[in-house]
Design a protein around this motif. Structure first.
Motif, PDB file in Angstrom:
ATOM      1  N   VAL A  28       7.150   2.747   7.901  1.00 37.62           N
ATOM      2  CA  VAL A  28       5.716   2.447   7.956  1.00 37.62           C
ATOM      3  C   VAL A  28       5.293   1.829   6.633  1.00 37.62           C
ATOM      4  CG1 VAL A  28       3.399   3.446   8.141  1.00 37.62           C
ATOM      5  CG2 VAL A  28       5.244   4.288   9.600  1.00 37.62           C
ATOM      6  N   LEU A  29       4.512   0.766   6.699  1.00 40.58           N
ATOM      7  CA  LEU A  29       3.991   0.131   5.493  1.00 40.58           C
ATOM      8  C   LEU A  29       2.698   0.826   5.087  1.00 40.58           C
ATOM      9  CD1 LEU A  29       4.241  -2.105   3.383  1.00 40.58           C
ATOM     10  CD2 LEU A  29       2.952  -3.602   4.931  1.00 40.58           C
ATOM     11  N   HIS A  30       2.690   1.377   3.887  1.00 44.71           N
ATOM     12  CA  HIS A  30       1.505   2.038   3.349  1.00 44.71           C
ATOM     13  C   HIS A  30       0.889   1.127   2.295  1.00 44.71           C
ATOM     14  CE1 HIS A  30       2.233   6.077   5.156  1.00 44.71           C
ATOM     15  NE2 HIS A  30       3.482   5.619   5.182  1.00 44.71           N
ATOM     16  N   GLY A  31      -0.410   0.934   2.380  1.00 41.17           N
ATOM     17  CA  GLY A  31      -1.111   0.116   1.409  1.00 41.17           C
ATOM     18  C   GLY A  31      -2.248   0.891   0.766  1.00 41.17           C
TER      19      GLY A  31
ATOM     20  N   PHE B 219      -4.784 -11.093   3.549  1.00 42.69           N
ATOM     21  CA  PHE B 219      -3.998 -12.102   2.843  1.00 42.69           C
ATOM     22  C   PHE B 219      -3.129 -11.476   1.763  1.00 42.69           C
ATOM     23  CE2 PHE B 219      -6.683 -14.877   5.239  1.00 42.69           C
ATOM     24  CZ  PHE B 219      -5.803 -15.892   5.570  1.00 42.69           C
ATOM     25  N   ALA B 220      -3.525 -10.330   1.237  1.00 42.06           N
ATOM     26  CA  ALA B 220      -2.602  -9.576   0.382  1.00 42.06           C
ATOM     27  C   ALA B 220      -1.366  -9.187   1.198  1.00 42.06           C
ATOM     28  CB  ALA B 220      -3.292  -8.339  -0.194  1.00 42.06           C
ATOM     29  N   LEU B 221      -1.579  -8.749   2.439  1.00 40.82           N
ATOM     30  CA  LEU B 221      -0.465  -8.414   3.321  1.00 40.82           C
ATOM     31  C   LEU B 221       0.412  -9.637   3.583  1.00 40.82           C
ATOM     32  CD1 LEU B 221       1.079  -6.568   5.298  1.00 40.82           C
ATOM     33  CD2 LEU B 221      -0.636  -7.159   7.039  1.00 40.82           C
ATOM     34  N   LEU B 222      -0.204 -10.796   3.833  1.00 37.40           N
ATOM     35  CA  LEU B 222       0.587 -12.005   4.076  1.00 37.40           C
ATOM     36  C   LEU B 222       1.411 -12.368   2.847  1.00 37.40           C
ATOM     37  CD1 LEU B 222      -1.850 -14.295   6.101  1.00 37.40           C
ATOM     38  CD2 LEU B 222       0.105 -13.005   6.936  1.00 37.40           C
ATOM     39  N   GLY B 223       0.821 -12.183   1.645  1.00 30.81           N
ATOM     40  CA  GLY B 223       1.582 -12.434   0.426  1.00 30.81           C
ATOM     41  C   GLY B 223       2.774 -11.506   0.308  1.00 30.81           C
ATOM     42  N   TRP B 224       2.588 -10.237   0.672  1.00 28.44           N
ATOM     43  CA  TRP B 224       3.677  -9.261   0.645  1.00 28.44           C
ATOM     44  C   TRP B 224       4.763  -9.664   1.642  1.00 28.44           C
ATOM     45  CZ3 TRP B 224       6.016  -5.943   4.115  1.00 28.44           C
ATOM     46  CH2 TRP B 224       6.832  -4.951   3.575  1.00 28.44           C
TER      47      TRP B 224
ATOM     48  N   ASP C 203      -1.560  -2.098  -3.174  1.00 30.71           N
ATOM     49  CA  ASP C 203      -0.230  -1.664  -3.597  1.00 30.71           C
ATOM     50  C   ASP C 203       0.541  -1.227  -2.352  1.00 30.71           C
ATOM     51  OD1 ASP C 203       1.890  -0.977  -5.157  1.00 30.71           O
ATOM     52  OD2 ASP C 203       0.849   0.531  -6.348  1.00 30.71           O
ATOM     53  N   PHE C 204       1.574  -1.994  -1.990  1.00 28.80           N
ATOM     54  CA  PHE C 204       2.319  -1.762  -0.758  1.00 28.80           C
ATOM     55  C   PHE C 204       3.619  -1.002  -1.022  1.00 28.80           C
ATOM     56  CE2 PHE C 204      -0.076  -5.677   0.310  1.00 28.80           C
ATOM     57  CZ  PHE C 204      -0.688  -5.257   1.482  1.00 28.80           C
ATOM     58  N   GLU C 205       3.951  -0.117  -0.094  1.00 29.97           N
ATOM     59  CA  GLU C 205       5.207   0.612  -0.149  1.00 29.97           C
ATOM     60  C   GLU C 205       5.628   0.972   1.271  1.00 29.97           C
ATOM     61  OE1 GLU C 205       7.149   4.687  -2.133  1.00 29.97           O
ATOM     62  OE2 GLU C 205       4.970   4.357  -2.144  1.00 29.97           O
TER      63      GLU C 205
END
Length: 393
Positions: free
Chosen positions: A28-31, A335-340, A21-23
């Protein structure tokens, strides 16, 4: 935005999944890492996949069948992850690499299979896929794509840190610093690929890897074979560069061993393990790295990790678990990050690492059950990633 990342790596043994869950807060990107797991392929499917890999000949019929069957396996894994970890907004599926077309230092194409429409149909969620080819078309290697997450995760660490992933192939990311003006990321050579190939041959297919490094620990490194293996021209190529099982496979082991008849099984595995440790250590020393943050299946091989530590006195050796990314599923998180990044209109490659002409938004998208709606692209890309909550299930 909650994203499910999925990948089957070059060990071809199963699907790693991670929901994140990214925000963005204060730039700063928090996951928050939720459900993570590794789901093994059914034995019959894995055997069928391995039999089709280079240098084996392959028909379009079998390629189509594997694309479908692996796509269905990814759909099963995605459905399970959503049931266990809750609904997601996006899925990024790397799929299964079956060929990486390299000539010298140039990558001409790449092929990942696992038809993403099966995932979108089963889950109703839009799926980002085919993430490597845009970087390749822009002149890059298409790998390693984990460089983006590595640089964001290691941002702010003192000294000269680097990230290392020990999958089938080993890749390393060296973030930009005072001594390295641009981020470097490249495949150093085999990690588990040759070890696994040898164990499969030795066990007649009953084992697929050297569990806990026991076979290597029981053997002695054969200096002649190791020196021969270190003569591989790939190691002398300058970065950016990438490789795969097109080069480092069972046939490669057979050809090398043919020059050294009589070598024992344990000694062979010990030597191949030392090859991984030596080729990685050479690159770590080359860049003056003082903290090495490791991930991937190789972290579970204590013999490999001990060989690596022995060759790197004075280098702090730790794992991505210290930074909130479980070692076994770190690539799925990447890859979750790449999708985001793709969903937010942000580049997913690090062009200085891959050699591409510039940063690119990666992948194509299969819509889910609802009309595809993307958020407004972010004006400024976050450069720091903080992870929390991660654990392997």
């Amino acid at each position: 935005m909650k994203v499910l990342g999925m990948i089957s790596g070059t060990s071809h043994d199963g699907i790693d999944v991670a929901t994140v869950d990214f925000e963005v807060r204060d730039g700063v990107l928090h996951g928050t890492v939720g459900h993570t797991a590794t789901i093994g392929y059914p034995p019959s499917l894995r055997q069928r996949l391995v039999r089709a890999l280079p240098p084996a000949p392959l028909t379009f019929e079998e390629a189509c069948a594997l694309d479908t069957l692996i796509g269905q396996a990814f759909a099963d894994a995605a459905t399970d992850a959503i049931e266990r970890g809750g609904p997601v907004d996006f899925i990024c599926s790397h799929g299964q690499t079956v060929y990486h077309w390299v000539e010298g230092r140039h990558v001409l194409g790449t092929l990942q299979i696992g038809q993403p429409a099966w995932i979108a149909e089963r889950t109703g969620v839009p799926v980002v896929f085919d993430v490597r080819i845009r970087d390749i078309v822009a002149g890059g290697q298409g790998a390693p794509l984990v460089a983006l997450m590595d640089t964001m995760l290691l941002a702010g660490l003192p000294g000269h840190p680097a990230a290392l992933n020990l999958g089938g192939i080993a890749n390393m990311t060296v973030p930009a610093s005072a001594t390295t003006p641009h981020t470097l990321a490249y495949d150093t050579g085999p990690a588990n690929a040759l070890i696994d190939a040898a164990v499969v041959r030795i066990s007649g297919g009953e084992r697929s890897y050297d569990e806990d490094g026991r076979l290597a620990a029981a053997g002695a490194v054969h200096d002649g074979l190791l020196e021969h293996l270190l003569g591989e021209p790939y190691y002398a190529l300058a970065a950016p560069k990438s490789t795969g099982k097109e080069l480092f496979n069972a046939e490669y082991v057979d050809k090398a061993v043919a020059a050294f008849p009589g070598i024992g099984d344990a000694d062979l595995v010990a030597t191949l393990t030392a090859l991984t440790a030596q080729t990685v250590a050479d690159e770590v020393r080359r860049h003056g790295v003082d903290t090495l943050v490791a991930s991937g299946g190789g972290c579970e091989n204590p013999t490999l990790m001990a060989m690596l530590a022995k060759r790197l006195p004075g280098v702090r050796l730790t794992t991505t678990a210290e930074f909130g990314a479980p070692t076994a599923t770190k690539e799925a998180i990447a890859f979750a990050l790449l999708g985001w990044q793709t969903a937010n209109g942000l580049p997913g490659n690090s062009s200085s690492a891959t050699g591409a002409a510039g940063d690119r938004v990666l992948g194509a998208i299969v819509p889910g059950s609802a009309p595809l709606r993307l958020p407004e692209p972010l004006a400024v890309a976050p450069r720091v990633l903080h992870l929390g909550g991660g654990r392997d299930d």
